[in-house]
Design a protein around this motif. Structure first.
Motif, PDB file in Angstrom:
ATOM      1  N   PRO A 460      32.723  35.806  17.751  1.00 22.66           N
ATOM      2  CA  PRO A 460      33.224  34.563  18.349  1.00 22.66           C
ATOM      3  C   PRO A 460      34.390  34.840  19.295  1.00 22.66           C
ATOM      4  N   GLY A 461      34.340  34.242  20.456  1.00 25.52           N
ATOM      5  CA  GLY A 461      35.400  34.412  21.438  1.00 25.52           C
ATOM      6  C   GLY A 461      35.373  35.731  22.173  1.00 25.52           C
ATOM      7  N   ALA A 462      34.261  36.480  22.061  1.00 23.75           N
ATOM      8  CA  ALA A 462      34.194  37.791  22.712  1.00 23.75           C
ATOM      9  C   ALA A 462      34.147  37.675  24.225  1.00 23.75           C
ATOM     10  N   VAL A 463      33.641  36.572  24.736  1.00 20.54           N
ATOM     11  CA  VAL A 463      33.484  36.393  26.179  1.00 20.54           C
ATOM     12  C   VAL A 463      34.263  35.168  26.626  1.00 20.54           C
ATOM     13  N   LYS A 464      35.016  35.328  27.701  1.00 22.05           N
ATOM     14  CA  LYS A 464      35.759  34.223  28.290  1.00 22.05           C
ATOM     15  C   LYS A 464      35.143  33.870  29.624  1.00 22.05           C
ATOM     16  N   LEU A 465      34.713  32.603  29.752  1.00 18.98           N
ATOM     17  CA  LEU A 465      34.174  32.112  31.013  1.00 18.98           C
ATOM     18  C   LEU A 465      35.237  31.319  31.748  1.00 18.98           C
ATOM     19  N   MET A 466      35.274  31.477  33.064  1.00 22.57           N
ATOM     20  CA  MET A 466      36.237  30.754  33.889  1.00 22.57           C
ATOM     21  C   MET A 466      35.538  30.245  35.141  1.00 22.57           C
ATOM     22  N   PRO A 467      35.970  29.086  35.661  1.00 33.92           N
ATOM     23  CA  PRO A 467      35.412  28.613  36.930  1.00 33.92           C
ATOM     24  C   PRO A 467      35.858  29.521  38.069  1.00 33.92           C
ATOM     25  N   GLN A 468      35.271  29.314  39.235  1.00 35.45           N
ATOM     26  CA  GLN A 468      35.576  30.145  40.387  1.00 35.45           C
ATOM     27  C   GLN A 468      37.038  29.989  40.807  1.00 35.45           C
ATOM     28  N   MET A 469      37.783  31.117  40.786  1.00 34.82           N
ATOM     29  CA  MET A 469      39.165  31.063  41.257  1.00 34.82           C
ATOM     30  C   MET A 469      39.178  31.122  42.780  1.00 34.82           C
ATOM     31  N   ASP A 470      40.192  30.528  43.387  1.00 29.32           N
ATOM     32  CA  ASP A 470      40.236  30.495  44.845  1.00 29.32           C
ATOM     33  C   ASP A 470      40.805  31.796  45.395  1.00 29.32           C
ATOM     34  N   GLY A 471      40.748  31.923  46.720  1.00 32.29           N
ATOM     35  CA  GLY A 471      41.182  33.145  47.369  1.00 32.29           C
ATOM     36  C   GLY A 471      42.652  33.444  47.183  1.00 32.29           C
ATOM     37  N   PRO A 498      54.191  37.475  41.450  1.00 27.59           N
ATOM     38  CA  PRO A 498      52.903  36.942  41.927  1.00 27.59           C
ATOM     39  C   PRO A 498      51.826  36.960  40.853  1.00 27.59           C
ATOM     40  N   ALA A 499      51.844  37.972  39.973  1.00 27.05           N
ATOM     41  CA  ALA A 499      50.848  38.015  38.901  1.00 27.05           C
ATOM     42  C   ALA A 499      51.018  36.838  37.946  1.00 27.05           C
ATOM     43  N   ALA A 500      52.266  36.498  37.629  1.00 24.67           N
ATOM     44  CA  ALA A 500      52.521  35.357  36.743  1.00 24.67           C
ATOM     45  C   ALA A 500      52.110  34.049  37.396  1.00 24.67           C
ATOM     46  N   LEU A 501      52.433  33.890  38.674  1.00 30.13           N
ATOM     47  CA  LEU A 501      52.036  32.677  39.394  1.00 30.13           C
ATOM     48  C   LEU A 501      50.518  32.554  39.455  1.00 30.13           C
ATOM     49  N   ALA A 502      49.836  33.686  39.693  1.00 31.61           N
ATOM     50  CA  ALA A 502      48.367  33.663  39.741  1.00 31.61           C
ATOM     51  C   ALA A 502      47.776  33.288  38.392  1.00 31.61           C
ATOM     52  N   VAL A 504      49.131  31.297  36.129  1.00 30.64           N
ATOM     53  CA  VAL A 504      49.283  29.838  35.983  1.00 30.64           C
ATOM     54  C   VAL A 504      48.232  29.112  36.818  1.00 30.64           C
ATOM     55  N   MET A 505      47.995  29.583  38.048  1.00 34.99           N
ATOM     56  CA  MET A 505      47.003  28.948  38.919  1.00 34.99           C
ATOM     57  C   MET A 505      45.599  29.090  38.346  1.00 34.99           C
TER      58      MET A 505
END
Length: 669
Positions: A460-471, A498-502, A504-505
């Motif tokens: 359970p929880g082995a795979v994380k799906l995410m919507p398309q992130m923007d450029g 920048p990594a932290a901001l990304a 959050v985004m």
């Protein structure tokens, strides 16, 4: 002090600080030139057309010329601002070079796709053959001549294994390899653009491979002129792959063939997906791990064997001879497995280590080897790799395995120190017909690897799906990662921002409410069940795994889609389905065509007037006027697939990211 003088003073202070910063951080290094070159390439893809490309190239060259103008060569100030001057000149020129190279490559290699699907009889020269036993087919890349224009074009055809076997039964085994001339009736399609925003862009891939069309065989394959007996790398690779699969049964044999020859065509889809979701796919891609294992094994074996012969050991430097054996093994393995860019890069790095060893340098200290062997270090390394690669994996595939670091603790040593050496030993013993016992051990080790993959992927929880992130999000992730990797000193920590901001985004990236395929046939709607589970409603119960997987991944849903007609609240007739969606404090009414049956225009217009969104895979009359969006064939030809965020009332299209690049075949305004 005057305003002008004050500004000049502050400018001088800023330059001095920048110069000091660059000098202390060790900027003047080759990695940053590679970054600038890559940024030039990515900028070409991001900008829409020639005018923007020319402007970007010109601006980067002006940036370099500005450094020459401000600090002329040989002047005292040029010496004083040495790091900053060299950085500006190098970055400007290399950035422009990156854009120029990719633009030139696109113009030279890009092939104009066929205008529409067609069925025709072709005769062509086989340029490449790719065996895919797991899909029961072989892919042939052919050079054919267009019957209408007489021009040569390149196409790729899927040939079923039974049709290939029947043709080669008459012409001889391997007759349909590179160099053969074949004739067949084929169904051809233009290379497909992305089904949805963020989906895989095969049209772009085909453009840079020079493919004008892809398709499948209709009927029989005729071998007009069989391929000459080939002892080239491709033939040896296929022969080695078949040999390994004949010695090792089942799924383990397909993995062993991938390790030995780089041929992944026989790996079953379930095994491939398990390796991916367990974070172990990198083991199947021949890269530094495999090349290093082969070279190290050859080096150590040669060193120990040569030491057994006093006549050689007393007259020659054994490390030099062993390094030569390791180099030959590494180069041969790199060529045999396809000489992909990561493999070549790893081989070159390993050869540099061998050169150091041959010169008597201590390229790898015992202390370093001991530290690398610690399980804790292996876990930390795997964790760092997983974190570093996760944004890139999510951007391209919209899913990532979360337990890869744990699985790699066992899988990497298993492959490096057990499976790979056993495969090499078994192949060597096969020369004398004595490899069977070792192949049994190979099978056991790879069965264990697959068991680890399937067990990890099934948790359970082995795979994380995410919507398309923007450029912008992926750009911030990349910039932060590069800064952390390439800067030195305390300045390196600035990359965390920048990594932290990304991050959050990325977390705030909305999941699309409605996904509309490029032809309007496939529509997915994300809904939440009474139990709180997010599910995908599908307009059509399609057998196409490609369409279903695209909809599921971009909707961040793992469960199988639910047919829209079975969802409570949906009203479906033979021709249309209507459903209401609560989003953004209001109810959105969607009406979607289920087929192309003709509807009396007055009735259709009345139904459209009651809907906010209408979707159809055909042209709808002007009288159909929904409140917000009419996604019919006319619109979709221009926009491509669509993703709708109803909370924000925002629509994202495939066309937005395509611009005037040659592979985009959508209609332009």
């Amino acid at each position: 002090m005057s305003s002008t003088g004050g500004n000049a003073g502050w400018f001088g202070i800023a330059l001095s600080q920048a110069e000091r910063f660059l000098a202390e951080a060790g900027f003047d290094r080759a990695p940053w030139l590679a970054v600038a070159f890559a940024c030039g390439i990515l900028t070409w893809f991001a900008l829409p057309g020639p005018w923007q490309w020319i402007a970007a190239i010109g601006s980067s060259l002006l940036f370099a010329l500005a450094a020459l103008a401000i600090w002329p060569s040989g002047s005292a100030i040029a010496d004083e601002r040495g790091h900053l001057r060299r950085a500006m000149i190098a970055l400007g020129i290399v950035f422009a070079a990156g854009m120029t190279v990719i633009w030139a490559r696109s113009e030279i290699i890009g092939a104009e796709p066929i205008e529409r699907p067609l069925i025709e009889r072709v005769q062509g020269y086989v340029l490449d053959r790719e065996d895919q036993p797991s899909d029961k087919r072989v892919r042939l890349t052919l050079a054919v001549r267009d019957a209408a224009t007489g021009e040569s074009r390149k196409i790729r055809i899927n040939v079923p294994l039974d049709a290939l076997a029947e043709a080669e039964a008459e012409a001889g085994e391997g007759a349909a390899a590179e160099g053969a001339v074949v004739r067949m009736r084929v169904r051809l399609m233009p290379p497909a653009s992305p089904m949805l925003p963020g989906a895989y862009d095969f049209a772009r891939t085909a453009w840079f491979r020079g493919l004008a069309a892809t398709g499948s065989l209709i009927g029989d394959l005729e071998i007009v002129e069989p391929a000459a007996r080939d002892l080239g790398i491709a033939a040896v690779q296929r022969g080695l792959s078949r040999h390994v699969r004949a010695r090792v049964d089942g799924s383990a044999g397909t993995i062993a063939a991938a390790f030995a020859s780089g041929d992944r065509g026989a790996i079953a889809k379930t095994d491939d997906e398990a390796m991916r979701d367990a974070g172990l796919t990198h083991l199947l891609s021949i890269s530094g791990l495999h090349v290093s294992a082969v070279i190290a094994a050859a080096y150590l074996a040669a060193l120990k064997l040569l030491a057994l012969f006093p006549a050689i050991a007393l007259r020659a430097r054994l490390p030099v001879l062993a390094a030569g054996a390791g180099a030959l093994a590494g180069v041969a393995y790199t060529l045999l497995t396809g000489a992909q860019v990561p493999t070549v890069r790893s081989c070159v790095a390993a050869l540099l280590v061998l050169i150091a060893l041959a010169m008597g340098r201590d390229a790898l200290s015992l202390r370093m080897v001991a530290a690398a062997a610690l399980v804790a270090m292996l876990f930390i390394t795997g964790l760092v790799i997983e974190i570093a690669l996760m944004p890139i994996v999510l951007y391209h595939f919209h899913r990532a395995g979360l337990y890869g670091a744990i699985a790699n603790v066992i899988a990497i040593p298993l492959v490096t120190f057990v499976s790979m050496p056993l495969i090499a030993l078994a192949l060597l013993l096969d020369l004398a017909g004595l490899g069977a016992p070792v192949w049994y051990l190979v099978e056991a080790s790879l069965d264990l690897l697959l068991a680890i993959a399937h067990f990890t992927a099934s948790q359970p929880g082995a795979v994380k799906l995410m919507p398309q992130m923007d450029g912008l999000t992926i750009a911030l992730f990349t910039a932060g990662g590069l800064w952390l990797a390439l800067w030195t000193g305390r300045a390196r920590l600035l990359g965390l921002a920048p990594a932290a901001l990304a991050t959050v985004m990325l977390i705030a990236t909305p999941i699309p409410d409605v996904l509309i395929g490029r032809e309007g046939r496939h529509v997915g709607i994300t809904m939440v069940t009474p139990e709180g589970e997010r599910r995908l409603l599908s307009l059509r119960d399609t057998r196409s795994s490609y369409s279903r997987d695209n909809l599921l991944e971009l909707a961040s849903v793992t469960a199988e889609p639910i047919p829209l007609a079975e969802w409570p609240g949906a009203r479906c007739s033979r021709s249309f389905c209507v459903i209401g969606i609560e989003r953004g404090g209001r109810t959105w009414t969607l009406m979607m065509a289920r087929n192309r049956d003709r509807i009396e225009e007055r009735r259709l217009a009345a139904a459209c007037a009651q809907a906010d969104i209408v979707v159809a895979d055909r042209f709808l009359p002007r009288s159909c006027r929904p409140a917000w969006l009419k996604a019919d064939r006319k619109l979709l030809l221009r926009s491509g697939g669509l993703a709708l965020d109803l909370d924000e009332g925002r629509m994202t299209s495939v066309a937005e990211g395509q611009g005037q690049h040659g592979w985009w075949r959508g209609e332009r305004d």
